[in-house]
Design a protein around this motif. Structure first.
Motif, PDB file in Angstrom:
ATOM      1  N   HIS A  61      42.335  48.102  33.947  1.00  0.00           N
ATOM      2  CA  HIS A  61      40.946  48.487  33.327  1.00  0.00           C
ATOM      3  C   HIS A  61      40.803  47.667  32.256  1.00  0.00           C
ATOM      4  O   HIS A  61      39.415  47.424  31.985  1.00  0.00           O
ATOM      5  N   GLU A 116      34.760  39.504  38.743  1.00  0.00           N
ATOM      6  CA  GLU A 116      35.740  40.092  39.427  1.00  0.00           C
ATOM      7  C   GLU A 116      36.798  39.099  40.067  1.00  0.00           C
ATOM      8  O   GLU A 116      38.060  39.417  39.802  1.00  0.00           O
ATOM      9  N   ARG A 171      39.263  44.124  33.224  1.00  0.00           N
ATOM     10  CA  ARG A 171      38.039  44.327  33.696  1.00  0.00           C
ATOM     11  C   ARG A 171      37.132  44.520  32.675  1.00  0.00           C
ATOM     12  O   ARG A 171      35.956  43.824  32.862  1.00  0.00           O
ATOM     13  N   THR A 172      37.280  45.418  31.732  1.00  0.00           N
ATOM     14  CA  THR A 172      36.245  46.029  30.668  1.00  0.00           C
ATOM     15  C   THR A 172      36.164  44.838  29.915  1.00  0.00           C
ATOM     16  O   THR A 172      35.066  44.425  29.574  1.00  0.00           O
ATOM     17  N   LEU A 205      34.519  45.032  39.606  1.00  0.00           N
ATOM     18  CA  LEU A 205      33.386  44.680  38.735  1.00  0.00           C
ATOM     19  C   LEU A 205      32.370  44.365  39.862  1.00  0.00           C
ATOM     20  O   LEU A 205      32.360  44.182  40.881  1.00  0.00           O
ATOM     21  N   TYR A 249      38.130  51.576  35.419  1.00  0.00           N
ATOM     22  CA  TYR A 249      38.250  50.142  36.278  1.00  0.00           C
ATOM     23  C   TYR A 249      39.608  50.059  36.576  1.00  0.00           C
ATOM     24  O   TYR A 249      39.804  48.955  37.106  1.00  0.00           O
TER      25      TYR A 249
END
Length: 145
Positions: free
Chosen positions: A73, A40, A76-77, A34, A29
């Motif tokens: 990353h 997002e 976003r995760t 996303l 990511y």
């Protein structure tokens, strides 16, 4: 010859792991958005308020450093997993320290940073007022004479 060989080998032993980090592939990511536009948008807004620890003057949204990619990353995760932006921010601050946030929080360790400028302004104002008051007093004495 041997006297120079040992330090050179030691230096190479330390350089290799550092250079290996730049050859790692980016996190999934890091450069991929996303699927949910609302999530997002939350992630992007949060990324603009977090500082890249390697660049120091750029947000993780703007930085191309591998560390910033890893942090994008993580943001976003965690947002995709259902965490709120505030929860993600708190996790990053607990991991990297207060410096990672462009929006510092008042805490037991940061309160002097917020109070000290006010104290300095009051102190400078007091010194300035005393000097102005002293000059007016001196002018009044000169006028009387």
């Amino acid at each position: 010859m041997i006297r120079w060989l040992i330090p050179m080998l030691a230096a190479l032993a330390f350089i290799q792991p550092v250079s290996a980090q730049d050859r790692m592939p980016p996190a999934p990511y890091a450069y991929t958005q996303l699927d949910d536009p609302a999530l997002e948008e939350q992630a992007r807004e949060l990324m603009h308020t977090l500082r890249c620890l390697k660049c120091q003057s750029q947000s993780i949204a703007d930085s191309d450093a591998p560390m910033a990619g890893d942090m994008r990353h993580q943001v976003r995760t965690r947002i995709a997993a259902g965490e709120s932006p505030d929860q993600v921010r708190e996790w990053l601050i607990s991991r990297y320290g207060d410096y990672v946030s462009y929006e510092p929080q008042v805490s037991a360790t940061t309160w002097p940073l917020f109070v000290l400028p006010i104290v300095l302004l009051v102190l400078a104002g007091t010194v300035l007022m005393r000097r102005i008051g002293r000059r007016k007093g001196d002018d009044a004495v000169d006028d009387a004479a």
